[in-house]
Write an enzyme that holds these catalytic residues in place. Sequence first.
Site, PDB file in Angstrom:
ATOM      1  N   TYR A  49      -9.196 -10.981  -6.876  1.00 15.58           N
ATOM      2  CA  TYR A  49      -8.262 -11.121  -7.988  1.00 15.58           C
ATOM      3  C   TYR A  49      -8.591 -12.316  -8.880  1.00 15.58           C
ATOM      4  O   TYR A  49      -8.180 -12.361 -10.033  1.00 15.58           O
ATOM      5  CB  TYR A  49      -6.829 -11.210  -7.458  1.00 15.58           C
ATOM      6  CG  TYR A  49      -6.439  -9.936  -6.762  1.00 15.58           C
ATOM      7  CD1 TYR A  49      -6.184  -8.783  -7.491  1.00 15.58           C
ATOM      8  CD2 TYR A  49      -6.398  -9.861  -5.378  1.00 15.58           C
ATOM      9  CE1 TYR A  49      -5.871  -7.590  -6.853  1.00 15.58           C
ATOM     10  CE2 TYR A  49      -6.087  -8.674  -4.740  1.00 15.58           C
ATOM     11  CZ  TYR A  49      -5.832  -7.542  -5.483  1.00 15.58           C
ATOM     12  OH  TYR A  49      -5.545  -6.369  -4.855  1.00 15.58           O
ATOM     13  N   LYS A  51      -2.125  -1.934   7.995  1.00 15.49           N
ATOM     14  CA  LYS A  51      -3.274  -1.346   8.681  1.00 15.49           C
ATOM     15  C   LYS A  51      -3.312  -1.783  10.134  1.00 15.49           C
ATOM     16  O   LYS A  51      -3.051  -2.936  10.457  1.00 15.49           O
ATOM     17  CB  LYS A  51      -4.572  -1.766   7.985  1.00 15.49           C
ATOM     18  CG  LYS A  51      -4.780  -1.112   6.618  1.00 15.49           C
ATOM     19  CD  LYS A  51      -6.124  -1.508   6.038  1.00 15.49           C
ATOM     20  CE  LYS A  51      -6.385  -0.776   4.731  1.00 15.49           C
ATOM     21  NZ  LYS A  51      -7.701  -1.149   4.146  1.00 15.49           N
ATOM     22  N   ARG A  54       0.870  -1.172   0.000  1.00 20.08           N
ATOM     23  CA  ARG A  54       0.000   0.000   0.000  1.00 20.08           C
ATOM     24  C   ARG A  54       0.912   1.229   0.000  1.00 20.08           C
ATOM     25  O   ARG A  54       2.045   1.170   0.478  1.00 20.08           O
ATOM     26  CB  ARG A  54      -0.888   0.025   1.241  1.00 20.08           C
ATOM     27  CG  ARG A  54      -1.809  -1.178   1.408  1.00 20.08           C
ATOM     28  CD  ARG A  54      -2.592  -1.063   2.716  1.00 20.08           C
ATOM     29  NE  ARG A  54      -3.521  -2.169   2.897  1.00 20.08           N
ATOM     30  CZ  ARG A  54      -3.265  -3.278   3.585  1.00 20.08           C
ATOM     31  NH1 ARG A  54      -2.077  -3.407   4.183  1.00 20.08           N
ATOM     32  NH2 ARG A  54      -4.161  -4.236   3.710  1.00 20.08           N
ATOM     33  N   HIS A 100      -3.948  -9.147   3.814  1.00 15.88           N
ATOM     34  CA  HIS A 100      -5.408  -9.179   3.928  1.00 15.88           C
ATOM     35  C   HIS A 100      -5.810 -10.048   5.122  1.00 15.88           C
ATOM     36  O   HIS A 100      -5.323 -11.170   5.258  1.00 15.88           O
ATOM     37  CB  HIS A 100      -6.043  -9.765   2.670  1.00 15.88           C
ATOM     38  CG  HIS A 100      -5.996  -8.846   1.494  1.00 15.88           C
ATOM     39  ND1 HIS A 100      -6.132  -9.290   0.192  1.00 15.88           N
ATOM     40  CD2 HIS A 100      -5.832  -7.499   1.413  1.00 15.88           C
ATOM     41  CE1 HIS A 100      -6.056  -8.257  -0.638  1.00 15.88           C
ATOM     42  NE2 HIS A 100      -5.865  -7.162   0.080  1.00 15.88           N
ATOM     43  N   HIS A 110      -2.050   2.332  -5.773  1.00 18.52           N
ATOM     44  CA  HIS A 110      -2.712   1.062  -5.472  1.00 18.52           C
ATOM     45  C   HIS A 110      -2.780   0.150  -6.701  1.00 18.52           C
ATOM     46  O   HIS A 110      -2.878  -1.072  -6.560  1.00 18.52           O
ATOM     47  CB  HIS A 110      -4.123   1.335  -4.932  1.00 18.52           C
ATOM     48  CG  HIS A 110      -4.478   0.477  -3.753  1.00 18.52           C
ATOM     49  ND1 HIS A 110      -3.799   0.546  -2.553  1.00 18.52           N
ATOM     50  CD2 HIS A 110      -5.425  -0.479  -3.600  1.00 18.52           C
ATOM     51  CE1 HIS A 110      -4.330  -0.328  -1.704  1.00 18.52           C
ATOM     52  NE2 HIS A 110      -5.314  -0.969  -2.325  1.00 18.52           N
ATOM     53  N   ARG A 130      -0.149  -2.401  -6.641  1.00 16.73           N
ATOM     54  CA  ARG A 130      -0.469  -3.475  -5.685  1.00 16.73           C
ATOM     55  C   ARG A 130      -1.430  -4.480  -6.330  1.00 16.73           C
ATOM     56  O   ARG A 130      -1.236  -5.693  -6.217  1.00 16.73           O
ATOM     57  CB  ARG A 130      -1.069  -2.847  -4.433  1.00 16.73           C
ATOM     58  CG  ARG A 130      -1.538  -3.828  -3.359  1.00 16.73           C
ATOM     59  CD  ARG A 130      -1.932  -3.006  -2.125  1.00 16.73           C
ATOM     60  NE  ARG A 130      -2.756  -3.718  -1.179  1.00 16.73           N
ATOM     61  CZ  ARG A 130      -2.299  -4.494  -0.203  1.00 16.73           C
ATOM     62  NH1 ARG A 130      -0.999  -4.703  -0.092  1.00 16.73           N
ATOM     63  NH2 ARG A 130      -3.122  -5.077   0.653  1.00 16.73           N
TER      64      ARG A 130
END
Length: 298
Positions: free
Chosen positions: A279, A172, A148, A270, A244, A247
């Site tokens: 994806y 995050k 990110r 994730h 992004h 990514r």
Amino acid sequence: MKWENALNDYILYLKIERGLSKNSIDNYRFDVKKLISYLEDHHMDESPISIKAETIQQFIYQTAKTVNSRSQSRLISGLRSFFGYLVFEDYITVNPLELIESPKIGRKLPDTLSEEEIDKLINAIDLSKPEGERNRAMLETLYGCGLRVSELISLKISDLFFEEGFIKVTGKGDKQRFVPIIGVTQKYINIYRSEIRNHMVIKNGYEDNLFLNRRGKQLTRAMVFTIIKQLAEKIGLKKSISPHTFRHSFATHLLQNNADLRSIQLMLGHESITTTEIYVHLDKSHLTKVVEKYHPRK
């Protein structure tokens, strides 16, 4: 209970107990403040404890006239979280958003770049300028490690474990993970460090930051976005891209080359495999190849 007190307590809860990032906390705060502003504008004297579900429904109905379904859904989710916190703390017994449904929205598939487009973008960097080597190293890291933009700009020299072939990434909620880094990416980072960064005047407090601006401070998200936008214009790329996009391309290209979803999930950081599964939708041909290769009836 006043709105200000409830909001401050909620923000502390998000920060300390849930460990959310500043950006996520700001979004949650903004959702609640929108409701507060609505009550003030309409002279409604309702507290967080006394507010009726009908009032919130009316607020959401009014908001829906000015925002798209995705923004409306996020607002409902943010408010549901806030009132869920009040239930958790026993301030109220029922979440007033319990029966309010979010609008149905389609899953937006992320834009991706082909390998050729990524090569063109990186080759368009002007290496005659000092920032050129930095920009090349940054884009190679974005694409090579699937970071990110917030993870990229906060990357530290002490996070680089090149001998082991990994970098430590803070994602995050300050959650850390180790991501493999290939030799090509390591090479361009080392060139930037030895030829450019080692000759810079670095401001106090930024000595460990890997990617720096001309003033010797940490780069901003906006600056990385601008660099990528300018490169896209330079090569005449018609796609709307951002940091992004690199990514997304990282994950998509790994999947196309038969990497498994669980490994991609770990590298992207994730929490849920369902987030990574988006994806699969980008390249359905991958599913056909899997069936053809592994199904016993092939």
